[in-house]
Motif scaffolding. Structure first.
Motif, PDB file in Angstrom:
ATOM      1  N   LEU A 175      24.465 -15.607  29.752  1.00 40.50           N
ATOM      2  CA  LEU A 175      24.949 -16.720  30.571  1.00 40.50           C
ATOM      3  C   LEU A 175      24.733 -16.428  32.056  1.00 40.50           C
ATOM      4  O   LEU A 175      24.863 -15.284  32.507  1.00 40.50           O
ATOM      5  N   ILE A 176      24.435 -17.470  32.795  1.00 44.55           N
ATOM      6  CA  ILE A 176      24.376 -17.383  34.259  1.00 44.55           C
ATOM      7  C   ILE A 176      25.818 -17.325  34.785  1.00 44.55           C
ATOM      8  O   ILE A 176      26.680 -18.048  34.274  1.00 44.55           O
ATOM      9  N   VAL A 177      26.070 -16.493  35.793  1.00 40.14           N
ATOM     10  CA  VAL A 177      27.409 -16.480  36.410  1.00 40.14           C
ATOM     11  C   VAL A 177      27.285 -16.915  37.869  1.00 40.14           C
ATOM     12  O   VAL A 177      26.586 -16.290  38.664  1.00 40.14           O
ATOM     13  N   ILE A 178      27.947 -18.002  38.204  1.00 40.57           N
ATOM     14  CA  ILE A 178      28.028 -18.454  39.592  1.00 40.57           C
ATOM     15  C   ILE A 178      29.494 -18.359  40.008  1.00 40.57           C
ATOM     16  O   ILE A 178      30.356 -19.014  39.413  1.00 40.57           O
ATOM     17  N   GLU A 179      29.772 -17.532  41.009  1.00 42.72           N
ATOM     18  CA  GLU A 179      31.151 -17.419  41.488  1.00 42.72           C
ATOM     19  C   GLU A 179      31.482 -18.620  42.379  1.00 42.72           C
ATOM     20  O   GLU A 179      30.712 -18.916  43.297  1.00 42.72           O
ATOM     21  N   ASP A 180      32.605 -19.252  42.106  1.00 41.96           N
ATOM     22  CA  ASP A 180      33.114 -20.215  43.081  1.00 41.96           C
ATOM     23  C   ASP A 180      34.046 -19.432  44.014  1.00 41.96           C
ATOM     24  O   ASP A 180      35.216 -19.184  43.699  1.00 41.96           O
ATOM     25  N   ALA A 181      33.461 -19.008  45.147  1.00 44.77           N
ATOM     26  CA  ALA A 181      34.208 -18.182  46.121  1.00 44.77           C
ATOM     27  C   ALA A 181      34.644 -19.033  47.310  1.00 44.77           C
ATOM     28  O   ALA A 181      34.882 -18.516  48.401  1.00 44.77           O
ATOM     29  N   CYS A 182      34.767 -20.341  47.070  1.00 44.52           N
ATOM     30  CA  CYS A 182      35.056 -21.273  48.170  1.00 44.52           C
ATOM     31  C   CYS A 182      36.386 -20.981  48.854  1.00 44.52           C
ATOM     32  O   CYS A 182      36.614 -21.396  49.986  1.00 44.52           O
ATOM     33  N   GLN A 183      37.302 -20.266  48.161  1.00 39.74           N
ATOM     34  CA  GLN A 183      38.603 -19.946  48.778  1.00 39.74           C
ATOM     35  C   GLN A 183      38.742 -18.448  49.034  1.00 39.74           C
ATOM     36  O   GLN A 183      39.846 -17.975  49.266  1.00 39.74           O
ATOM     37  N   ALA A 184      37.660 -17.691  48.989  1.00 37.89           N
ATOM     38  CA  ALA A 184      37.823 -16.230  48.906  1.00 37.89           C
ATOM     39  C   ALA A 184      36.934 -15.434  49.864  1.00 37.89           C
ATOM     40  O   ALA A 184      36.424 -14.375  49.496  1.00 37.89           O
ATOM     41  N   HIS A 185      36.796 -15.893  51.089  1.00 35.62           N
ATOM     42  CA  HIS A 185      35.938 -15.202  52.064  1.00 35.62           C
ATOM     43  C   HIS A 185      36.510 -13.832  52.392  1.00 35.62           C
ATOM     44  O   HIS A 185      37.553 -13.739  53.041  1.00 35.62           O
ATOM     45  N   GLY A 186      35.852 -12.791  51.933  1.00 38.56           N
ATOM     46  CA  GLY A 186      36.301 -11.429  52.267  1.00 38.56           C
ATOM     47  C   GLY A 186      37.158 -10.781  51.190  1.00 38.56           C
ATOM     48  O   GLY A 186      37.529  -9.619  51.321  1.00 38.56           O
ATOM     49  N   ALA A 187      37.472 -11.517  50.123  1.00 38.24           N
ATOM     50  CA  ALA A 187      38.263 -10.914  49.034  1.00 38.24           C
ATOM     51  C   ALA A 187      37.444  -9.817  48.369  1.00 38.24           C
ATOM     52  O   ALA A 187      36.210  -9.853  48.380  1.00 38.24           O
ATOM     53  N   GLU A 188      38.158  -8.818  47.792  1.00 38.10           N
ATOM     54  CA  GLU A 188      37.447  -7.715  47.155  1.00 38.10           C
ATOM     55  C   GLU A 188      37.958  -7.497  45.739  1.00 38.10           C
ATOM     56  O   GLU A 188      39.117  -7.787  45.436  1.00 38.10           O
ATOM     57  N   TYR A 189      37.064  -6.937  44.930  1.00 38.60           N
ATOM     58  CA  TYR A 189      37.364  -6.699  43.516  1.00 38.60           C
ATOM     59  C   TYR A 189      36.960  -5.283  43.173  1.00 38.60           C
ATOM     60  O   TYR A 189      35.837  -4.872  43.486  1.00 38.60           O
ATOM     61  N   PHE A 190      37.869  -4.538  42.539  1.00 37.71           N
ATOM     62  CA  PHE A 190      37.485  -3.185  42.136  1.00 37.71           C
ATOM     63  C   PHE A 190      36.888  -3.239  40.737  1.00 37.71           C
ATOM     64  O   PHE A 190      37.571  -3.513  39.759  1.00 37.71           O
ATOM     65  N   SER A 191      35.578  -2.964  40.676  1.00 41.03           N
ATOM     66  CA  SER A 191      34.901  -2.968  39.385  1.00 41.03           C
ATOM     67  C   SER A 191      35.144  -1.635  38.703  1.00 41.03           C
ATOM     68  O   SER A 191      34.735  -0.598  39.212  1.00 41.03           O
ATOM     69  N   ARG A 192      35.821  -1.700  37.539  1.00 42.77           N
ATOM     70  CA  ARG A 192      36.075  -0.452  36.795  1.00 42.77           C
ATOM     71  C   ARG A 192      34.771   0.048  36.202  1.00 42.77           C
ATOM     72  O   ARG A 192      34.566   1.248  36.077  1.00 42.77           O
ATOM     73  N   THR A 193      33.854  -0.844  35.848  1.00 39.07           N
ATOM     74  CA  THR A 193      32.596  -0.370  35.248  1.00 39.07           C
ATOM     75  C   THR A 193      31.710   0.302  36.300  1.00 39.07           C
ATOM     76  O   THR A 193      31.000   1.247  36.004  1.00 39.07           O
ATOM     77  N   GLU A 194      31.772  -0.153  37.524  1.00 37.42           N
ATOM     78  CA  GLU A 194      30.932   0.453  38.572  1.00 37.42           C
ATOM     79  C   GLU A 194      31.708   1.430  39.442  1.00 37.42           C
ATOM     80  O   GLU A 194      31.130   2.061  40.329  1.00 37.42           O
ATOM     81  N   ASN A 195      33.009   1.493  39.251  1.00 36.94           N
ATOM     82  CA  ASN A 195      33.864   2.395  40.013  1.00 36.94           C
ATOM     83  C   ASN A 195      33.701   2.215  41.533  1.00 36.94           C
ATOM     84  O   ASN A 195      33.585   3.191  42.279  1.00 36.94           O
ATOM     85  N   ARG A 196      33.696   0.957  41.962  1.00 37.79           N
ATOM     86  CA  ARG A 196      33.605   0.678  43.402  1.00 37.79           C
ATOM     87  C   ARG A 196      34.157  -0.721  43.677  1.00 37.79           C
ATOM     88  O   ARG A 196      34.187  -1.583  42.794  1.00 37.79           O
ATOM     89  N   TRP A 197      34.568  -0.885  44.961  1.00 37.01           N
ATOM     90  CA  TRP A 197      35.020  -2.199  45.397  1.00 37.01           C
ATOM     91  C   TRP A 197      33.816  -3.084  45.647  1.00 37.01           C
ATOM     92  O   TRP A 197      32.830  -2.633  46.229  1.00 37.01           O
ATOM     93  N   ARG A 198      33.905  -4.342  45.207  1.00 34.93           N
ATOM     94  CA  ARG A 198      32.806  -5.293  45.435  1.00 34.93           C
ATOM     95  C   ARG A 198      33.356  -6.524  46.143  1.00 34.93           C
ATOM     96  O   ARG A 198      34.496  -6.923  45.947  1.00 34.93           O
ATOM     97  N   LYS A 199      32.505  -7.112  46.963  1.00 33.66           N
ATOM     98  CA  LYS A 199      32.922  -8.287  47.731  1.00 33.66           C
ATOM     99  C   LYS A 199      32.792  -9.564  46.901  1.00 33.66           C
ATOM    100  O   LYS A 199      31.821  -9.724  46.139  1.00 33.66           O
ATOM    101  N   ALA A 200      33.741 -10.472  47.055  1.00 34.80           N
ATOM    102  CA  ALA A 200      33.597 -11.804  46.473  1.00 34.80           C
ATOM    103  C   ALA A 200      32.283 -12.387  46.976  1.00 34.80           C
ATOM    104  O   ALA A 200      31.969 -12.284  48.164  1.00 34.80           O
ATOM    105  N   GLY A 201      31.525 -12.956  46.082  1.00 31.83           N
ATOM    106  CA  GLY A 201      30.250 -13.548  46.487  1.00 31.83           C
ATOM    107  C   GLY A 201      29.067 -12.659  46.208  1.00 31.83           C
ATOM    108  O   GLY A 201      27.921 -13.061  46.425  1.00 31.83           O
ATOM    109  N   SER A 202      29.328 -11.419  45.726  1.00 33.02           N
ATOM    110  CA  SER A 202      28.204 -10.501  45.509  1.00 33.02           C
ATOM    111  C   SER A 202      28.054 -10.124  44.040  1.00 33.02           C
ATOM    112  O   SER A 202      27.261  -9.264  43.698  1.00 33.02           O
TER     113      SER A 202
END
Ligand SMILES: Cc1ncc(COP(=O)(O)O)c(C=O)c1O
Length: 417
Positions: A175-202
């Motif tokens: 499946l294609i994944v398109i994030e709707d980050a319209c309310q989340a400029h600068g929010a961050e997510y800690f990816s447990r699979t990648e063991n790093r913080w990732r930016k909303a929109g990336s």
């Protein structure tokens, strides 16, 4: 913002513009002096800066967040007649954009604590409601008999959806994944699979941002953007926004008039420099609300999992008698909002899809309980204290004894310094 009548606004759009007035006026003057109103260095400059802010290689400026969702879906390969899965707890622009891309929106319910797409519900949907076509291996929806090709998680209120399991399911089901980050400029997510913080929109193939004036990063008018690490998606969106042109008057496809104009881009560059500080102030205000409201029974506060660093586009509490509390705060001159009172599957616009009450119970429950409190970077501790005292009064809880909101704020700042 403290107005003369003592009103606490839901959102203060005046203070940031007063603070930045000379820099913003300089953007207008530059545009007037060069007559560069469409495209050009201000648009390109902002696109570079925002891509870098989101940790992506590309950003394509557009005329709105709605167009950003639509073009991201189209450029990533969603076809007319496809099904795109999202949540019923979002602004209707998410599903409008899916429909405008020629697809049909379908829903999975949200997580009761984060209010974002529940990955377990997505898994159930894909496993139980869909099947793979024997010959092509493509995923189809059992009832709608249409291919399911994309998923749009919405990072609602400024906090990301739990992306690891969503991305894993997307890989498994192609499946294609398109994030709707319209309310989340600068929010961050800690990816447990990648063991790093990732930016909303990336994190998805592409992501959509809105720069509607009330957003954490807002233009002085309409604006939006797509961020992506995919060169081809960026190229296609550049064409789509500009009448399908690959070069002037050579139209490879029929496109749209959906460019980001230069004055808005210049304004966004000025404000982007302040965004990290504004987001920190929102986070500080959220921590203060958390602290002041933590001992108030009958109120459910925003939940921030340890994998999320939200940017509090909205600070949303839940309460049984939502209408009563809203009215009582209004009488005390405090503005609040409801985001959103009617779940999308129950909107008149989607009557023809045949959804009914009970189809997405978590969304339905929270839609009747949520209330967005005043939240903006210039919100002051004493204003928050007044909001909290009014909530306590409504819930008939005695006035809090103990440290003042100012001293709690000071203590919070000291701890995070
Ligand atoms: C979640 C979400 N998606 C999409 C949009 C659409 O953005 P715009 O209003 O810029 O078209 C918004 C804007 O409010 C939004 O909140």
């Amino acid at each position: 913002m403290i107005t003369n009548d003592g009103k606490i606004a839901f959102l203060d759009l005046l203070s940031p513009h007063q603070e930045l007035e000379s820099e913003l006026v300089a953007v207008f003057e530059k545009a007037l002096q060069t007559a560069g109103f469409i495209g050009g260095p201000m648009v390109e400059g902002f696109e570079r800066e925002f891509a870098s802010f989101c940790d992506t290689t590309h950003c394509v400026g557009l005329s709105s967040g709605t167009d950003a969702v639509r073009f991201a879906l189209m450029a990533a390969g969603v076809q007319s007649g496809d099904i795109v899965v999202t949540v019923p707890h979002t602004f209707i622009a998410t599903t409008e954009a899916i429909s405008q891309a020629g697809a049909r929106p379908d829903f999975v319910d949200i997580d009761e604590r984060t209010y974002c797409m529940d990955p377990r519900k997505l898994e159930e949907y894909l496993e139980q409601e869909c099947y793979r076509d024997r010959e092509t291996g493509r995923l189809f929806h059992g009832r709608w008999k249409a291919p399911v090709t994309a998923v749009v998680p919405v990072h609602i209120y400024g906090q990301t959806a739990d992306m690891d399991p969503i991305l894993e399911l997307a890989r498994r089901y192609n499946l294609i994944v398109i994030e709707d980050a319209c309310q989340a400029h600068g929010a961050e997510y800690f990816s447990r699979t990648e063991n790093r913080w990732r930016k909303a929109g990336s994190m998805g193939q592409a992501a959509a941002f809105s720069f509607y004036p009330g957003k954490n990063l807002g233009a002085c008018g309409e604006a939006g953007a797509v961020t992506t690490n995919d060169e081809e998606i960026a190229r296609k969106i550049r064409m789509l926004r500009d009448h399908g042109q690959s070069k002037k008057y050579f139209h490879d496809v029929e496109g749209y008039n959906a460019r980001l104009d230069s004055i808005q881009a210049g304004i966004l560059s000025v404000k982007l420099r302040r965004l990290p500080e504004w987001n920190r102030k929102r986070q500080g205000a959220a921590r203060l609300y958390d602290e002041l409201l933590s001992s108030v029974p009958g109120l459910i506060l925003p939940h921030c999992p340890d994998w999320a660093r939200g940017v509090y586009h909205l600070y949303v509490v839940r309460v049984q008698d939502r209408e009563g509390l809203k009215k009582s705060l209004a009488q005390a001159n405090i503005d609040t909002g409801i985001h959103y009172p009617v779940p999308l599957h129950l909107q008149k616009a989607y009557e023809s899809f045949g959804y009914k009450q009970g189809d997405f119970p978590i969304t339905e429950k929270i839609a009747s309980q949520i209330l967005s409190l005043p939240m903006f970077p210039h919100l002051q501790a004493e204003q928050q204290s007044r909001v909290v005292n009014e909530i306590r009064r409504f819930l008939e809880i005695p006035e809090q004894v103990g440290p003042s909101p100012d001293s709690i704020l000071f203590e919070l700042q000291r701890r995070t310094a």
